[in-house]
Design an enzyme around this catalytic site. Sequence first.
Site, PDB file in Angstrom:
ATOM      1  N   ARG A 180       0.593  -1.270   0.169  1.00  0.00           N
ATOM      2  CA  ARG A 180      -0.331   0.197  -0.260  1.00  0.00           C
ATOM      3  C   ARG A 180       1.344   1.238  -0.553  1.00  0.00           C
ATOM      4  O   ARG A 180       1.965   1.101   0.812  1.00  0.00           O
ATOM      5  CB  ARG A 180      -1.096  -0.103   0.877  1.00  0.00           C
ATOM      6  CG  ARG A 180      -1.705   1.472   1.719  1.00  0.00           C
ATOM      7  CD  ARG A 180      -2.656   1.669   0.850  1.00  0.00           C
ATOM      8  NE  ARG A 180      -3.908   2.452   0.450  1.00  0.00           N
ATOM      9  CZ  ARG A 180      -4.477   3.246   1.969  1.00  0.00           C
ATOM     10  NH1 ARG A 180      -5.064   1.602   2.476  1.00  0.00           N
ATOM     11  NH2 ARG A 180      -4.815   4.206   2.050  1.00  0.00           N
TER      12      ARG A 180
ATOM     13  N   ARG B  55      -5.496   1.791  -4.204  1.00  0.00           N
ATOM     14  CA  ARG B  55      -4.703   1.108  -3.728  1.00  0.00           C
ATOM     15  C   ARG B  55      -4.887  -0.099  -4.057  1.00  0.00           C
ATOM     16  O   ARG B  55      -5.732  -0.811  -4.035  1.00  0.00           O
ATOM     17  CB  ARG B  55      -5.263   1.420  -2.045  1.00  0.00           C
ATOM     18  CG  ARG B  55      -6.464   1.026  -1.794  1.00  0.00           C
ATOM     19  CD  ARG B  55      -7.750   2.477  -1.781  1.00  0.00           C
ATOM     20  NE  ARG B  55      -7.692   3.803  -1.550  1.00  0.00           N
ATOM     21  CZ  ARG B  55      -7.446   3.851   0.054  1.00  0.00           C
ATOM     22  NH1 ARG B  55      -7.585   3.355   0.647  1.00  0.00           N
ATOM     23  NH2 ARG B  55      -7.516   5.148  -0.266  1.00  0.00           N
TER      24      ARG B  55
ATOM     25  N   ASP C  22      -6.757  -1.406   1.504  1.00  0.00           N
ATOM     26  CA  ASP C  22      -7.057  -0.928   2.274  1.00  0.00           C
ATOM     27  C   ASP C  22      -8.318  -1.471   3.206  1.00  0.00           C
ATOM     28  O   ASP C  22      -8.972  -2.210   3.275  1.00  0.00           O
ATOM     29  CB  ASP C  22      -7.497   0.486   1.455  1.00  0.00           C
ATOM     30  CG  ASP C  22      -8.148   1.573   2.373  1.00  0.00           C
ATOM     31  OD1 ASP C  22      -7.156   1.737   3.614  1.00  0.00           O
ATOM     32  OD2 ASP C  22      -9.620   1.592   2.396  1.00  0.00           O
TER      33      ASP C  22
ATOM     34  N   ASP D 254     -10.176  -0.693   7.022  1.00  0.00           N
ATOM     35  CA  ASP D 254     -10.355   0.094   7.791  1.00  0.00           C
ATOM     36  C   ASP D 254     -11.583  -0.622   8.742  1.00  0.00           C
ATOM     37  O   ASP D 254     -11.910  -1.667   8.932  1.00  0.00           O
ATOM     38  CB  ASP D 254     -11.696   1.332   7.220  1.00  0.00           C
ATOM     39  CG  ASP D 254     -10.799   1.652   6.309  1.00  0.00           C
ATOM     40  OD1 ASP D 254      -9.966   2.320   5.928  1.00  0.00           O
ATOM     41  OD2 ASP D 254     -11.479   2.685   5.012  1.00  0.00           O
TER      42      ASP D 254
HETATM   43  N1  LIG Z   1     -11.737   3.475  12.582  1.00  0.00           N
HETATM   44  C1  LIG Z   1     -10.246   3.693  11.428  1.00  0.00           C
HETATM   45  N2  LIG Z   1      -9.898   3.087  10.719  1.00  0.00           N
HETATM   46  C2  LIG Z   1      -9.156   2.781  10.165  1.00  0.00           C
HETATM   47  N3  LIG Z   1      -7.979   4.088  10.033  1.00  0.00           N
HETATM   48  C3  LIG Z   1      -8.648   4.521  11.209  1.00  0.00           C
HETATM   49  C4  LIG Z   1      -9.647   5.028  11.874  1.00  0.00           C
HETATM   50  N4  LIG Z   1      -9.679   6.325  12.532  1.00  0.00           N
HETATM   51  C5  LIG Z   1      -8.661   7.337  11.801  1.00  0.00           C
HETATM   52  N5  LIG Z   1      -7.907   6.242  10.885  1.00  0.00           N
HETATM   53  C6  LIG Z   1      -6.720   7.237  10.251  1.00  0.00           C
HETATM   54  O1  LIG Z   1      -6.727   7.065   8.818  1.00  0.00           O
HETATM   55  C7  LIG Z   1      -5.822   6.536   8.718  1.00  0.00           C
HETATM   56  C8  LIG Z   1      -5.903   5.478   7.523  1.00  0.00           C
HETATM   57  O2  LIG Z   1      -6.497   6.287   6.156  1.00  0.00           O
HETATM   58  P1  LIG Z   1      -6.634   5.949   4.966  1.00  0.00           P
HETATM   59  O3  LIG Z   1      -6.695   5.969   4.663  1.00  0.00           O
HETATM   60  O4  LIG Z   1      -8.320   4.906   5.479  1.00  0.00           O
HETATM   61  O5  LIG Z   1      -5.735   4.026   4.736  1.00  0.00           O
HETATM   62  C9  LIG Z   1      -4.582   6.007   9.692  1.00  0.00           C
HETATM   63  O6  LIG Z   1      -3.274   5.872   9.126  1.00  0.00           O
HETATM   64  C10 LIG Z   1      -5.279   5.862  10.695  1.00  0.00           C
HETATM   65  O7  LIG Z   1      -4.870   6.981  11.261  1.00  0.00           O
HETATM   66  N1  LIG Z   2     -15.791   1.994  -4.342  1.00  0.00           N
HETATM   67  C1  LIG Z   2     -15.581   2.319  -3.167  1.00  0.00           C
HETATM   68  N2  LIG Z   2     -14.995   3.320  -3.299  1.00  0.00           N
HETATM   69  C2  LIG Z   2     -13.760   3.556  -2.730  1.00  0.00           C
HETATM   70  C3  LIG Z   2     -13.230   2.789  -1.279  1.00  0.00           C
HETATM   71  C4  LIG Z   2     -13.751   1.836  -1.619  1.00  0.00           C
HETATM   72  O1  LIG Z   2     -12.588   0.784  -0.933  1.00  0.00           O
HETATM   73  N3  LIG Z   2     -14.804   1.557  -2.502  1.00  0.00           N
HETATM   74  N4  LIG Z   2     -11.985   3.972  -0.548  1.00  0.00           N
HETATM   75  C5  LIG Z   2     -12.187   4.925  -0.422  1.00  0.00           C
HETATM   76  C6  LIG Z   2     -11.058   5.447   0.414  1.00  0.00           C
HETATM   77  O2  LIG Z   2     -10.648   5.074   1.401  1.00  0.00           O
HETATM   78  P1  LIG Z   2     -10.052   5.058   2.320  1.00  0.00           P
HETATM   79  O3  LIG Z   2      -9.771   4.446   3.826  1.00  0.00           O
HETATM   80  O4  LIG Z   2      -8.933   5.795   2.052  1.00  0.00           O
HETATM   81  O5  LIG Z   2     -10.490   6.840   3.393  1.00  0.00           O
HETATM   82  P2  LIG Z   2     -11.501   6.881   4.347  1.00  0.00           P
HETATM   83  O6  LIG Z   2     -10.294   7.550   5.246  1.00  0.00           O
HETATM   84  O7  LIG Z   2     -12.257   8.219   4.284  1.00  0.00           O
HETATM   85  O8  LIG Z   2     -12.133   6.151   5.044  1.00  0.00           O
HETATM   86  C7  LIG Z   2     -12.722   5.909  -1.862  1.00  0.00           C
HETATM   87  N5  LIG Z   2     -13.672   5.305  -2.459  1.00  0.00           N
END
Ligand SMILES: Nc1ncnc2c1ncn2[C@@H]1O[C@H](COP(=O)(O)O)[C@@H](O)[C@H]1O
Ligand SMILES: Nc1nc2c(c(=O)[nH]1)N=C(COP(=O)(O)OP(=O)(O)O)CN2
Length: 162
Positions: A84, A93, A96, A98
């Site tokens: 990633r 990416r 991901d 979450d």
């Molecule tokens: N609930 C969460 N899950 C994942 N990441 C989280 C959450 N809350 C805050 N974060 C922060 O977001 C970045 C990751 O960003 P992505 O673009 O979704 O990978 C991470 O560094 C966390 O500190």
């Molecule tokens: N269909 C789809 N669209 C997307 C998707 C995904 O998984 N599926 N994740 C994204 C961004 O997610 P990210 O985790 O970077 O952002 P966040 O911090 O808002 O969750 C942006 N757009």
Amino acid sequence: MKSRKCAIALGSNLGDSLTILKSAIATLNKTPGIAVKSHSSWYQTAPIGPPQPDYINACAILEVTLEPEQLLLALLEIEIKFNRIRQEKWGPRTLDLDLLLYDNLVLETSTLTLPHPRMTERAFVLVPLAEIAPGWVHPVTESAIAQLVQTADCSGVQKMIL
Ligand SMILES: Nc1ncnc2c1ncn2[C@@H]1O[C@H](COP(=O)(O)O)[C@@H](O)[C@H]1O
Ligand SMILES: Nc1nc2c(c(=O)[nH]1)N=C(COP(=O)(O)OP(=O)(O)O)CN2
């Protein structure tokens, strides 16, 4: 530590996404403190954000003996293992991961927000989550996932037939 139930979202739209997501599930299950209890079907989903390829998305239920911040770190390490690279916001990416829900915990720190702040507006999260955890009550909205998915526009979310 007592074990906790968590829900995570998985997504990929770079590389061999299906293979990456299946390997990520296996890697999660081998990580100390994490057991994967179930995962949803795979869904092909229209991208939210800048123009980019469709995603494959899924959700999984975990049983963990890790604290929330430890679990987040484990997820971020697995993302790195699958190459990633963070470039543009909401850009493409390889992987991901979450953290959506950690029991019924509501938390906001500089690095972690629970429940995930955007999960209730994302059909690509709610549709797979409703498949495996319809009765889980979101601790902020106090609505079950099965209710939340009914209010989402699910037109860009298609279950994959494999
Ligand atoms: N609930 C969460 N899950 C994942 N990441 C989280 C959450 N809350 C805050 N974060 C922060 O977001 C970045 C990751 O960003 P992505 O673009 O979704 O990978 C991470 O560094 C966390 O500190
Ligand atoms: N269909 C789809 N669209 C997307 C998707 C995904 O998984 N599926 N994740 C994204 C961004 O997610 P990210 O985790 O970077 O952002 P966040 O911090 O808002 O969750 C942006 N757009």
